[in-house]
Motif scaffolding. Structure first.
Motif, mmCIF file in Angstrom:
data_model
loop_
_atom_site.group_PDB
_atom_site.id
_atom_site.type_symbol
_atom_site.label_atom_id
_atom_site.label_comp_id
_atom_site.label_asym_id
_atom_site.label_seq_id
_atom_site.Cartn_x
_atom_site.Cartn_y
_atom_site.Cartn_z
ATOM 1 N N MET A 26 0.843 -1.198 0.000
ATOM 2 C CA MET A 26 0.000 0.000 0.000
ATOM 3 C C MET A 26 0.874 1.242 0.000
ATOM 4 S SD MET A 26 -2.642 1.394 2.909
ATOM 5 C CE MET A 26 -1.274 1.897 3.954
ATOM 6 N N LEU A 27 0.463 2.251 -0.752
ATOM 7 C CA LEU A 27 1.116 3.557 -0.751
ATOM 8 C C LEU A 27 0.086 4.598 -0.339
ATOM 9 C CD1 LEU A 27 2.912 3.335 -4.225
ATOM 10 C CD2 LEU A 27 3.924 2.846 -1.995
ATOM 11 N N TYR A 28 0.539 5.648 0.320
ATOM 12 C CA TYR A 28 -0.396 6.715 0.660
ATOM 13 C C TYR A 28 0.245 8.071 0.415
ATOM 14 C CZ TYR A 28 2.136 6.411 5.120
ATOM 15 O OH TYR A 28 3.113 6.345 6.080
ATOM 16 N N LEU A 42 -5.049 6.589 -0.641
ATOM 17 C CA LEU A 42 -4.364 5.311 -0.459
ATOM 18 C C LEU A 42 -4.516 4.491 -1.737
ATOM 19 C CD1 LEU A 42 -6.002 6.045 2.427
ATOM 20 C CD2 LEU A 42 -4.694 4.079 3.179
ATOM 21 N N VAL A 43 -3.427 3.862 -2.167
ATOM 22 C CA VAL A 43 -3.472 3.040 -3.368
ATOM 23 C C VAL A 43 -2.760 1.714 -3.109
ATOM 24 C CG1 VAL A 43 -1.373 4.128 -4.285
ATOM 25 C CG2 VAL A 43 -2.923 2.929 -5.843
ATOM 26 N N SER A 54 -6.575 -0.773 -6.492
ATOM 27 C CA SER A 54 -7.503 -0.369 -5.430
ATOM 28 C C SER A 54 -7.171 1.046 -4.978
ATOM 29 C CB SER A 54 -7.412 -1.327 -4.238
ATOM 30 O OG SER A 54 -7.695 -2.652 -4.634
ATOM 31 N N LEU A 55 -8.187 1.902 -4.910
ATOM 32 C CA LEU A 55 -8.006 3.301 -4.528
ATOM 33 C C LEU A 55 -8.969 3.658 -3.409
ATOM 34 C CD1 LEU A 55 -7.619 5.460 -7.783
ATOM 35 C CD2 LEU A 55 -5.898 4.956 -6.057
ATOM 36 N N PHE A 56 -8.467 4.421 -2.420
ATOM 37 C CA PHE A 56 -9.291 4.811 -1.292
ATOM 38 C C PHE A 56 -8.986 6.257 -0.882
ATOM 39 C CE2 PHE A 56 -8.714 0.259 -1.071
ATOM 40 C CZ PHE A 56 -9.995 -0.216 -0.815
#
Length: 262
Positions: A26-28, A42-43, A54-56
């Motif tokens: 995860m990267l943010y 967040l990706v 996935s993207l948040f």
């Protein structure tokens, strides 16, 4: 990266270089602010339990916000077509964010195969550009709650017990009281009822004793709290006197050194 705000609306663009070389699950992004509320993107470069990007949208300072905070927001997340400078894929959501649900978004934003097939547009120079738009709908600030005292849980329970005991006495529960001869004669023919009455009186007696013991403990606790306050006051006085003595001692030392030079 840039952020743009307009009262309750804001935009934020995040560029991720060397995207296909990222090994982290995860990267943010760095935090950005919309109407005094902090957010971040967040990706999951390799997906979050799926073969999709996935993207948040998340709340980065959730752990430091007051207990009970909530906020509702309408938002969109998009992957930018870097050739035409427009969102190639854009999805919208509207959710309530809380301490338990601080991240909302899309587990299956775009298939990874589709993302990597459009490298000329979405992954130009191995760089992914994500754009977030946020519109804050409501922000609920929690009511200031006074810190619980060590005795609060006891007070709450035994206040209810006190009301129960008083109510029982008002409605005729009498420990050890004698019944009328007519009622007593009736009870003698009803052993089960008599046993029930005896057990009820025993329970009531135990509860009343607990209530009385609680009152005693509470008085003792109040006395100890007063004693503690008095000790703190005396400790402060002793410390003040000690500091004053040290200060006077320092002055005496300086004066003594000056006297040597005369």
């Amino acid at each position: 990266m840039d952020a743009q705000n307009d009262i309750n609306r804001g935009k934020f663009t995040w560029k991720i270089s060397y995207f296909t070389e990222q090994d982290a699950k995860m990267l943010y992004s760095e935090a950005f602010t919309v109407s005094s509320c902090k957010w971040r993107i967040l990706v999951y470069p390799k997906g979050n339990g799926s073969d999709h990007l996935s993207l948040f949208l998340g709340v980065p300072d959730s752990a430091t916000l007051p207990c009970g905070w909530t906020r509702a927001a309408k938002f969109s997340l998009g992957v930018i077509d870097q050739v035409n400078d427009v969102p190639s894929i854009r999805r919208e959501g509207q959710n309530g964010f809380t301490a338990r649900e601080k991240n909302w978004g899309f587990t299956s934003f775009i298939p990874l195969t589709e993302l990597h097939n459009c490298t000329g547009r979405c992954l130009a120079n191995d760089t992914l550009v994500i754009k977030a738009e946020v519109c804050i709908l409501t922000v609920t600030s929690p009511v200031n709650i006074q810190p619980a005292r060590p005795t609060d849980k006891f007070d709450s329970y035994f206040t209810g017990l006190h009301e129960f005991v008083n109510g029982a006495e008002t409605h005729g529960v009498r420990v050890g009281a004698r019944k009328s001869s007519d009622f007593l004669a009736f009870e003698q023919d009803n052993a089960e009822f008599e046993l029930h009455e005896l057990q009820r009186d025993q329970r009531f007696s135990a509860m009343k004793k607990s209530q009385e013991t609680h009152i005693l403990y509470k008085q003792l606790m109040d006395d100890l709290i007063k004693e503690e306050k008095e000790l703190k006051r005396k400790t402060w006085e002793v410390k003040s006197r000690k500091d004053k003595l040290l200060s006077d001692w320092e002055i005496l030392l300086v004066e003594s050194e000056e006297a040597k030079l005369v």
